[in-house]
Design an enzyme around this catalytic site. Structure first.
Site, PDB file in Angstrom:
ATOM      1  N   ASP A   1       0.835  -1.051   0.038  1.00  0.00           N
ATOM      2  CA  ASP A   1       0.113  -0.238  -0.039  1.00  0.00           C
ATOM      3  C   ASP A   1       0.875   1.196   0.008  1.00  0.00           C
ATOM      4  OD1 ASP A   1      -2.045   1.719  -0.121  1.00  0.00           O
ATOM      5  OD2 ASP A   1      -3.298   0.724   1.739  1.00  0.00           O
TER       6      ASP A   1
HETATM    7  C1  BGC Z   1      -5.031   3.401  -0.087  1.00  0.00           C
HETATM    8  C2  BGC Z   1      -4.981   2.365  -1.052  1.00  0.00           C
HETATM    9  C3  BGC Z   1      -4.809   3.044  -2.502  1.00  0.00           C
HETATM   10  C4  BGC Z   1      -3.523   3.896  -2.495  1.00  0.00           C
HETATM   11  C5  BGC Z   1      -3.165   4.768  -3.646  1.00  0.00           C
HETATM   12  C6  BGC Z   1      -3.658   4.169   0.094  1.00  0.00           C
HETATM   13  O1  BGC Z   1      -3.733   5.440   1.080  1.00  0.00           O
HETATM   14  O2  BGC Z   1      -5.088   2.720   1.220  1.00  0.00           O
HETATM   15  O3  BGC Z   1      -6.333   1.744  -1.090  1.00  0.00           O
HETATM   16  O4  BGC Z   1      -5.047   2.206  -3.576  1.00  0.00           O
HETATM   17  O5  BGC Z   1      -3.657   4.782  -1.214  1.00  0.00           O
HETATM   18  O6  BGC Z   1      -4.093   5.662  -3.639  1.00  0.00           O
END
Ligand code: BGC
Length: 756
Positions: A231
């Site tokens: 993530d």
């Molecule tokens: C979120 C993800 C997301 C990623 C990119 C993160 O903060 O938890 O779900 O895909 O950011 O935006």
């Protein structure tokens, strides 16, 4: 652009390789063209493509390219329809390709442990089967267009509070039965290109650094052959993360972690083969998604129509007293509520889509009711800048003059979002006051709810005639609401999560969102309806609930075993009403007494059918071994206990329509006894128990043991929890040691069914 790896191409140097394994910027990876590794573009998200350009932020603060905002997962899940979700996936895949996106960051399949989780709108359900089946359909749809999916957030990311560092303290069985199965099913059935590891720790270890999670379970047990991406910002220790199985760090930063990895290889701390494996996976991903690259035209009008069709099948008709709905084609209606004009249709954070257009319910209703008078009153104001009492008065005055008042109410944009959890389940108080005042004034009142997380219906529910839960229905939600209000579409959504009476009734209430860096999943497997049904706690609407404008008969319900631990369920469904409709067949299983505590019933199969008036169909649902198994923490494996399983056809998790009993022989397992096994385990053992009883009764000395002689049930009960070791101390000489040795050897070789 290279589309596949040329085996003759020069291998990248160590520094190049470590650099490849972290992002170039927020949304793309680096390339090593000569080595056949192109740069890849990754973008959110689950219900619409959020393609940002170079000046991008990460939480949706800046606009992205326009794309269709389909209903978020909370709504999609209420369709209980994998085919529909698959069509959304295909459309997402097409838009992703057209916008140059190689990997779409979704779906989110985390379990809704608490209704307070700020990101529940991005997740499907409180049930792992429903989440897994729909997640599988989503991934298959997206990937059918040559775009990779990133299933997220792996794993146990069930809250936003402290999401980047909290330790989710979850026992092994609960992880296996509740929090992992959706991911497991998707990996097995949809072969996702990537899995995104979550921010949080699991039992003290960051998911990104958990070798158990990312290598042992995900790859070795489940056979995942794709790439693990972090993530965004989830990697703290890059070397530990690589060793655990996190291949790609996103977004990547300034490159200092690339240097750390290279230094770790040079110092011998990290085997270069680990880096090579991750690069091979990155290359594999590139080969896979770039094979699908090519021009892709998107018909945004068609996608908007699809978004409307889908949303209409996601709406859940919760209440419909005296058939208040559908609305008559003529008459006078008052549509009340700011959201009826300016639809609330998606949630905040990284999944935020720049919609191609947005339909408001009031305009759409007017379009569908050309012969009726449809007036509008704002009713409330979401910014707090107007006088609430005046808005309410205007609405009440209008409501008093019409046949039916339709109130569109819900959570405001900042009541729920990625990044924080809610603290209560209440609608804004001015909206509750409005609903009550309108219900008093109007002849009939219909409430349409727009919310990503469950809201309480208490304090007003009984005063209104009909309630539609529209969730966050995506950009075409206004049309979908009008479709269902007018009966153009017969509602067929079912709740994918329970609506409780009180926050205090929810199973995680005392353990959410945790404290001092830890959140203890103290309710174990008793999540959502599993808890309410087991503990006998009343709810406002159970998981699986949803009404229709037509009626369905269920007949010829049959369950037949077609293997030692598998069965087929058959039922005939007939539409006995006068309009076309869809029905969800729900099958639950209640386990017999077994070595672990079991929920009262668990969803084990479902199917959605579409029927014209008078039409019948026979639905066949396969129950696989997993439908009867529990996770055994002694064996670290799935086990089916012997006994009578009740297979139930139900309208929802609470209302059972028919039950069939299935006798399963259970797994034949070797259950070795030791001196630490309890007296009751010794006596309960199918071979050893009887041998022990008769040997003790006629003992080598011919003397009966005290327990056998006095033999009362109470005495045996008293002694039953003692380890055999202690039993022997309390009753010295009563059981010959050689006999015990012999019985222990027997227990090591005799396979017996597992019983409760
Ligand atoms: C979120 C993800 C997301 C990623 C990119 C993160 O903060 O938890 O779900 O895909 O950011 O935006």
């Amino acid at each position: 652009m290279a589309t596949s790896h040329d085996p003759g191409a020069p291998e990248p140097r160590l520094d190049e390789k470590t650099a490849l394994l972290s992002g170039r910027d927020m949304w793309s990876t680096k390339s090593a063209e000569q080595a056949g590794v192109p740069s890849l573009v990754l973008s959110d998200g689950p219900h619409g493509v959020r393609r940002q350009r170079q000046d991008a932020d990460h939480l949706g603060l800046y606009d992205s390219e326009r794309a269709t905002c389909f209903p978020p997962a909370v709504a999609l899940a209420s369709s209980w329809d994998p085919d529909l979700v698959g069509r959304v996936g295909e459309a997402l895949g097409r838009e992703a390709r057209a916008l140059g996106v190689d990997v779409l960051l979704g779906p989110g399949v985390n379990i809704k442990r608490s209704p307070l989780c700020g990101r529940n709108f991005e997740y499907f359900s409180e049930d792992p089967l429903l989440s897994g089946v729909l997640g599988t359909a989503h991934v298959l749809g997206v990937q059918s267009q040559g775009v990779g999916s990133s299933v997220k957030h792996f794993a146990a990311n069930n809250q936003e509070t402290e999401r980047m560092r909290v330790s989710a303290d979850v026992d092994e069985r609960t992880l296996r039965e509740i929090y992992l199965p959706a991911f497991e099913r998707i990996v097995a059935e949809a072969r996702p290109a990537t899995v995104m590891c979550s921010y949080n720790k699991i039992n003290g270890t960051y998911a990104s650094e958990s070798r158990w999670l990312l290598t042992q379970v995900l790859r070795e047990e489940w056979g995942f052959d794709g790439l693990v991406v972090s993530d965004w910002g989830a990697v703290g220790d890059r070397v530990a993360a690589l060793l655990a199985g996190t291949d790609l760090e996103m977004p990547g930063g300034d490159g200092h972690t690339d240097a750390e990895v290279a230094a770790a290889v040079r110092s011998g701390e990290l085997d270069e083969a680990v880096v090579d494996t991750a690069v091979t996976r990155l290359r594999g991903l590139a080969d896979r998604v770039r094979a699908g690259t090519g021009p892709c035209a998107v018909d945004f009008e068609a996608h908007h129509r699809l978004a409307r069709e889908v949303a209409a099948d996601c709406l859940v008709l919760l209440r419909n007293e005296n058939r208040t709905l559908p609305l008559a084609p003529t008459g006078q209606f008052a549509v009340i509520g700011e959201f009826a004009a300016a639809l609330r249709y998606q949630g905040g954070g990284s999944s935020h889509v720049n919609a191609t257009r947005i339909d408001g319910p009031v305009n759409e209703l007017r379009a569908l009711l050309p012969d009726a008078q449809v007036d509008f009153a704002r009713g409330y104001d979401t910014t707090g800048s107007s006088d609430a009492a005046r808005l309410r008065e205007e609405a009440v005055t209008l409501a008093a003059q019409v046949d039916t008042a339709v109130l569109v109410v819900g959570l405001r944009e900042d009541d729920e979002s990625e990044g924080y959890d809610r603290e209560h389940l209440l609608l804004p108080p001015d909206q509750v006051e409005l609903v009550r005042a309108v219900a008093r004034a109007a002849r009939r009142t219909v409430v349409v709810l727009l919310n990503g997380g469950v809201v309480s219906l208490e304090g007003w529910h009984d005063e209104v005639d009909a309630v539609i839960e529209a969730w966050l229905p995506g950009q075409a939600g206004g049309g979908a609401i009008a479709d269902v209000l007018t009966g153009r579409v017969n509602p067929s959504g079912r709740l994918a999560e329970t609506i409780p009476l009180r926050l205090g009734d929810t199973p995680s209430f005392l353990n959410f969102p945790g404290e001092q860096g830890h959140v203890r999943y103290g309710e174990g497997v008793m999540v959502g309806y599993r808890y309410y049904e087991t503990a006998g706690v009343s709810v406002r609407y159970p998981f699986g609930h949803g009404l229709s404008y037509t009626d369905f008969d269920r007949t010829d319900f049959q369950v037949t075993a077609d293997g030692p631990d598998t069965a087929k369920v058959r039922v005939t469904v007939t539409n006995t009403g006068d309009r076309f409709g869809r029905h969800v067949v729900q099958v639950y299983v209640t386990a017999p007494r077994r070595p672990v505590s079991s929920p009262a019933r668990e969803l084990r199969g479902f199917a959605k059918v579409a029927l014209a008036p008078g039409e019948s169909t026979t639905v066949v649902i396969a129950l696989d071994r997993r439908a009867f198994a529990y996770w055994d923490t002694r064996r670290h494996d799935w086990v089916v206990a012997a006994g009578q399983y009740r297979v139930q056809l139900a309208d929802n998790a609470h209302d059972v329509v028919a039950t069939a009993v299935l006798d399963l022989p259970g797994d034949q397992l070797v259950q070795p006894l030791t001196l630490d096994s309890s007296v009751s385990e010794w006596f309960a053992h199918p071979t050893v128990g009887p041998a022990l009883t008769s040997a003790m009764a006629s003992g080598p000395t011919g003397v009966q043991t005290t327990a056998a002689a006095e033999g009362t049930a109470d005495t045996l009960r008293l002694l039953s929890s003692m380890a055999m070791r202690q039993f022997l101390q309390f009753l010295p000489g009563q059981i010959p040691h050689e006999l015990l040795e012999q019985l222990m050897r027997i227990s090591e070789t005799s396979a017996e069914p597992v019983c409760g």
